[in-house]
Design a protein around this motif. Structure first.
Motif, short mmCIF file in Angstrom:
data_model
loop_
_atom_site.label_atom_id
_atom_site.label_comp_id
_atom_site.label_asym_id
_atom_site.label_seq_id
_atom_site.Cartn_x
_atom_site.Cartn_y
_atom_site.Cartn_z
N ALA A 13 0.82 -1.22 0.00
CA ALA A 13 0.00 0.00 0.00
C ALA A 13 0.85 1.27 0.00
N LEU A 14 2.16 1.13 0.09
CA LEU A 14 3.05 2.29 -0.02
C LEU A 14 3.05 2.84 -1.44
N SER A 15 2.94 1.96 -2.43
CA SER A 15 2.87 2.42 -3.82
C SER A 15 1.49 3.05 -4.04
N PRO A 16 1.44 4.28 -4.54
CA PRO A 16 0.14 4.96 -4.64
C PRO A 16 -0.85 4.24 -5.56
N CYS A 17 -0.31 3.46 -6.50
CA CYS A 17 -1.15 2.74 -7.46
C CYS A 17 -1.62 1.39 -6.90
N ALA A 18 -1.16 1.00 -5.70
CA ALA A 18 -1.53 -0.31 -5.14
C ALA A 18 -2.73 -0.16 -4.19
N SER A 47 11.21 1.86 0.20
CA SER A 47 11.25 0.54 0.85
C SER A 47 10.70 0.60 2.28
N ASP A 48 9.88 1.61 2.57
CA ASP A 48 9.43 1.83 3.95
C ASP A 48 8.64 0.66 4.53
N ASN A 49 8.00 -0.16 3.71
CA ASN A 49 7.19 -1.27 4.24
C ASN A 49 7.91 -2.62 4.21
N VAL A 50 9.14 -2.64 3.74
CA VAL A 50 9.85 -3.92 3.59
C VAL A 50 10.04 -4.62 4.94
N ALA A 51 10.55 -3.89 5.92
CA ALA A 51 10.82 -4.50 7.23
C ALA A 51 9.54 -5.04 7.86
N ALA A 52 8.43 -4.32 7.68
CA ALA A 52 7.15 -4.75 8.26
C ALA A 52 6.68 -6.06 7.63
N VAL A 53 6.87 -6.21 6.31
CA VAL A 53 6.46 -7.47 5.66
C VAL A 53 7.38 -8.61 6.12
N ILE A 114 2.56 4.03 4.95
CA ILE A 114 3.60 3.28 5.65
C ILE A 114 2.89 2.50 6.75
N MET A 115 3.19 1.19 6.84
CA MET A 115 2.45 0.32 7.76
C MET A 115 3.39 -0.47 8.64
N ASN A 116 2.87 -0.92 9.80
CA ASN A 116 3.64 -1.86 10.62
C ASN A 116 3.21 -3.28 10.25
N ALA A 117 3.83 -4.27 10.90
CA ALA A 117 3.57 -5.67 10.53
C ALA A 117 2.10 -6.04 10.70
N ALA A 118 1.41 -5.40 11.65
CA ALA A 118 -0.01 -5.70 11.89
C ALA A 118 -0.91 -5.02 10.86
N GLY A 119 -0.35 -4.14 10.04
CA GLY A 119 -1.15 -3.48 9.01
C GLY A 119 -1.71 -2.14 9.46
N GLY A 123 2.27 5.98 9.06
CA GLY A 123 2.72 7.21 8.42
C GLY A 123 2.28 7.27 6.97
N ILE A 124 2.45 8.44 6.39
CA ILE A 124 2.14 8.64 4.96
C ILE A 124 3.42 9.17 4.33
N LYS A 125 3.86 8.55 3.27
CA LYS A 125 5.07 9.01 2.59
C LYS A 125 4.72 10.28 1.81
N PRO A 126 5.36 11.39 2.12
CA PRO A 126 4.94 12.65 1.47
C PRO A 126 5.42 12.80 0.03
N GLU A 127 6.68 12.38 -0.26
CA GLU A 127 7.20 12.66 -1.60
C GLU A 127 6.63 11.69 -2.63
N MET A 128 6.38 12.23 -3.82
CA MET A 128 5.77 11.47 -4.90
C MET A 128 6.68 10.31 -5.32
N LEU A 129 6.15 9.08 -5.26
CA LEU A 129 6.97 7.92 -5.61
C LEU A 129 6.85 7.52 -7.08
N LEU A 130 5.77 7.96 -7.73
CA LEU A 130 5.57 7.59 -9.15
C LEU A 130 6.26 8.59 -10.07
N MET A 131 7.54 8.79 -9.84
CA MET A 131 8.32 9.71 -10.67
C MET A 131 9.71 9.15 -10.84
N PRO A 132 10.38 9.49 -11.94
CA PRO A 132 11.75 8.97 -12.08
C PRO A 132 12.71 9.59 -11.07
N LEU A 133 13.66 8.77 -10.59
CA LEU A 133 14.77 9.31 -9.81
C LEU A 133 15.67 10.06 -10.78
#
Ligand SMILES: [Zn+2]
Ligand SMILES: [Zn+2]
Length: 246
Positions: A13-18, A47-53, A114-119, A123-133
């Motif tokens: 759910a971190l990806s805005p399109c998910a 990668s903010d949700n990787v550790a939680a998964v 941004i979620m913890n392991a329980a879902g 937090g909410i990631k403020p910067e736009m992720l659907l853009m090229p680095l």
């Protein structure tokens, strides 16, 4: 040595399109239902949700690889996978300065949870992720390699955001580790039967943005000694009897 069923391209759910239902616990539950042994979490440029998964997978037989789906300056999507959270955080550090300074428009693109392991939403990631680095494909592949990670060109058969749609070819000096095809694309049937493309191993994954995508697949089966990124690398290069099963 044994077979491992993998899905190496999953968005949370971190990806805005998910979908919002792509929580750590739901992803683990669906992956287990699907008989998967290894999954990779690959949100767009973060990668903010990787550790939680990874935490949600504790106590299960499922292995979670830390990863990210990078969008390079050329608007090419690339799956990068790392051996552990230490390398993942070094990668986060590497790309920090290349993130675009634009905020996400939640109404237009969707929220970035941004979620913890329980879902629970922490937090909410403020910067736009659907853009090229603001860094090139060559830079990304070199830096990922320095960290011992793997680079897989995303959905190369798709007409947008793929290395073939953007460049039209795969530069030989690039040192990619594999190419991913998206079996849902109704394209050239050659993609369905070829196991190599430009000398690179072909894999497939769900690119799941919803739980239904995750349940549906497609997936790739590997023969490995253990569920590690180092073993996966050997399989992609047909080394020491590790392999991809087609
Ligand atoms: Zn993509
Ligand atoms: Zn994706």
């Amino acid at each position: 040595m044994r077979e491992f069923l993998t899905d190496l391209h999953i968005h949370t759910a971190l990806s805005p399109c998910a979908a919002e239902a792509m929580t750590p616990a739901n992803i683990i539950a669906c992956a287990q239902l699907s008989g998967l042994d290894i999954i990779a979490i690959t949100d767009h440029n973060a990668s903010d949700n990787v550790a939680a998964v990874m935490e949600a997978a504790k106590g299960t037989t499922l292995t979670v690889f830390p990863g990210m789906e990078i969008e390079t300056r050329e608007e090419i999507h690339l799956i990068v996978l790392f051996g552990g959270l230490e390398e993942m955080s070094q990668w986060e550090h590497t790309i920090r300065e290349y993130r675009p300074r634009r905020l996400n428009d939640e109404q237009k693109f969707g929220p970035q949870y941004i979620m913890n392991a329980a879902g629970n939403i922490t937090g909410i990631k403020p910067e736009m992720l659907l853009m090229p680095l603001n860094c090139s494909l060559g830079y990304v592949t070199r830096q990922v390699r320095l960290l011992g990670g793997l680079c897989i060109a995303s959905h190369v058969d798709r007409p947008a955001y793929s290395i073939l749609s953007q460049l039209g070819f795969i530069p030989a000096e690039l040192q990619l580790d594999a190419v991913e095809i998206s079996r849902r694309v109704k394209g050239d049937p050659l993609w369905k039967t070829n196991t190599k493309f430009c000398g690179l191993t072909v894999v497939t994954a769900s690119d799941a943005h919803t739980l239904e995508d995750l349940l549906e697949g497609p997936r790739t089966k590997f023969v490995l000694e253990a569920p590690t990124v180092a073993e996966l690398r050997k399989a992609l290069y047909d080394q020491e009897f590790r392999k991809v099963l087609f």
